[in-house]
Design a protein around this motif. Structure first.
Motif, PDB file in Angstrom:
ATOM      1  N   SER A   1      17.485  12.875  51.862  1.00  0.00           N
ATOM      2  CA  SER A   1      17.232  13.957  50.908  1.00  0.00           C
ATOM      3  C   SER A   1      16.214  13.546  49.847  1.00  0.00           C
ATOM      4  O   SER A   1      15.322  14.323  49.497  1.00  0.00           O
ATOM      5  CB  SER A   1      18.528  14.389  50.230  1.00  0.00           C
ATOM      6  OG  SER A   1      19.392  14.972  51.164  1.00  0.00           O
TER       7      SER A   1
ATOM      8  N   VAL B   1      22.626  16.012  47.723  1.00  0.00           N
ATOM      9  CA  VAL B   1      22.697  14.675  47.113  1.00  0.00           C
ATOM     10  C   VAL B   1      23.860  14.618  46.136  1.00  0.00           C
ATOM     11  O   VAL B   1      24.661  13.679  46.159  1.00  0.00           O
ATOM     12  CB  VAL B   1      21.366  14.308  46.408  1.00  0.00           C
ATOM     13  CG1 VAL B   1      21.533  13.076  45.536  1.00  0.00           C
ATOM     14  CG2 VAL B   1      20.266  14.086  47.428  1.00  0.00           C
TER      15      VAL B   1
ATOM     16  N   ASN C   1      27.079  14.591  48.072  1.00  0.00           N
ATOM     17  CA  ASN C   1      27.288  13.298  48.728  1.00  0.00           C
ATOM     18  C   ASN C   1      27.681  12.212  47.726  1.00  0.00           C
ATOM     19  O   ASN C   1      28.545  11.379  48.019  1.00  0.00           O
ATOM     20  CB  ASN C   1      26.040  12.871  49.496  1.00  0.00           C
ATOM     21  CG  ASN C   1      25.914  13.574  50.824  1.00  0.00           C
ATOM     22  OD1 ASN C   1      26.909  13.905  51.461  1.00  0.00           O
ATOM     23  ND2 ASN C   1      24.691  13.818  51.236  1.00  0.00           N
ATOM     24  N   LEU C   2      27.045  12.203  46.581  1.00  0.00           N
ATOM     25  CA  LEU C   2      27.384  11.197  45.578  1.00  0.00           C
ATOM     26  C   LEU C   2      28.801  11.405  45.043  1.00  0.00           C
ATOM     27  O   LEU C   2      29.529  10.449  44.796  1.00  0.00           O
ATOM     28  CB  LEU C   2      26.362  11.201  44.437  1.00  0.00           C
ATOM     29  CG  LEU C   2      24.967  10.709  44.824  1.00  0.00           C
ATOM     30  CD1 LEU C   2      24.014  10.836  43.642  1.00  0.00           C
ATOM     31  CD2 LEU C   2      25.005   9.281  45.353  1.00  0.00           C
TER      32      LEU C   2
ATOM     33  N   VAL D   1      21.725  10.520  51.563  1.00  0.00           N
ATOM     34  CA  VAL D   1      21.104  10.602  50.238  1.00  0.00           C
ATOM     35  C   VAL D   1      19.638  10.167  50.330  1.00  0.00           C
ATOM     36  O   VAL D   1      18.749  10.818  49.765  1.00  0.00           O
ATOM     37  CB  VAL D   1      21.889   9.763  49.205  1.00  0.00           C
ATOM     38  CG1 VAL D   1      21.101   9.599  47.913  1.00  0.00           C
ATOM     39  CG2 VAL D   1      23.252  10.397  48.931  1.00  0.00           C
TER      40      VAL D   1
ATOM     41  N   THR E   1      26.675   8.078  54.224  1.00  0.00           N
ATOM     42  CA  THR E   1      26.442   8.867  53.020  1.00  0.00           C
ATOM     43  C   THR E   1      25.183   8.400  52.301  1.00  0.00           C
ATOM     44  O   THR E   1      24.367   9.213  51.860  1.00  0.00           O
ATOM     45  CB  THR E   1      27.659   8.784  52.084  1.00  0.00           C
ATOM     46  OG1 THR E   1      28.814   9.187  52.833  1.00  0.00           O
ATOM     47  CG2 THR E   1      27.500   9.689  50.896  1.00  0.00           C
TER      48      THR E   1
ATOM     49  N   SER F   1      18.411  20.434  49.083  1.00  0.00           N
ATOM     50  CA  SER F   1      18.849  19.089  49.447  1.00  0.00           C
ATOM     51  C   SER F   1      19.330  18.310  48.231  1.00  0.00           C
ATOM     52  O   SER F   1      20.159  17.411  48.355  1.00  0.00           O
ATOM     53  CB  SER F   1      17.753  18.334  50.192  1.00  0.00           C
ATOM     54  OG  SER F   1      16.740  17.912  49.316  1.00  0.00           O
TER      55      SER F   1
END
Length: 143
Positions: A114, A90, A93-94, A111, A107, A86
């Motif tokens: 996670s 992150v 996603n970032l 985050v 999003t 996960s």
């Protein structure tokens, strides 16, 4: 054996991550269904999304049970591996958030889910959690 405080905290973080994950899935459901339906090769596979959700729920509940209620070292390590994976999510996603290609709220929620999961997994390695899982404490673990 009474559940140690780190296992109680683990359960709170894990279930928080689980519930927020379900909320995130619900919020992104229509978008993912539209993507699936737009692909001609996958258009007939609309059943796969609810099936994947059910499988995910079964896995999550099973891991919760075998970590927070009926301790299993194997389940502890599965949670740990999922937490490590996960972290990759992150980072992804970032990066997507920085590029501006994804919705902000969804999003950030992903985050948060996670990070809660990772925080939960960390609780499984506290000294009192090691006793919960029946692992032999080392001299450094005794407080």
């Amino acid at each position: 054996m009474q559940r140690p405080s780190s296992i109680v905290r683990y359960e709170q973080l894990y279930l928080g991550s689980f519930i927020l994950g379900l909320v995130a899935s619900a919020l992104s459901w229509q978008g993912r269904a539209a993507q699936l339906g737009a692909n001609p090769a996958l258009g007939n596979l609309q059943w796969i999304m609810p099936a994947a959700l059910v499988v995910g729920i079964v896995i999550s509940v099973t891991l919760w049970y075998f970590t927070a209620r009926n301790p299993s070292i194997a389940a502890k390590w599965v949670v740990t591996v999922f937490a490590a994976l996960s972290l990759l999510g992150v980072a992804r996603n970032l990066y997507a958030l920085a590029s501006g290609t994804v919705p902000l709220f969804a999003t950030l929620l992903a985050v948060l889910v996670s990070l809660l999961y990772v925080a939960a997994a960390v609780m499984l390695f506290k000294p009192d959690a090691k006793l919960w899982f029946g692992e032999e404490p080392t001299n450094g673990d005794i407080a």
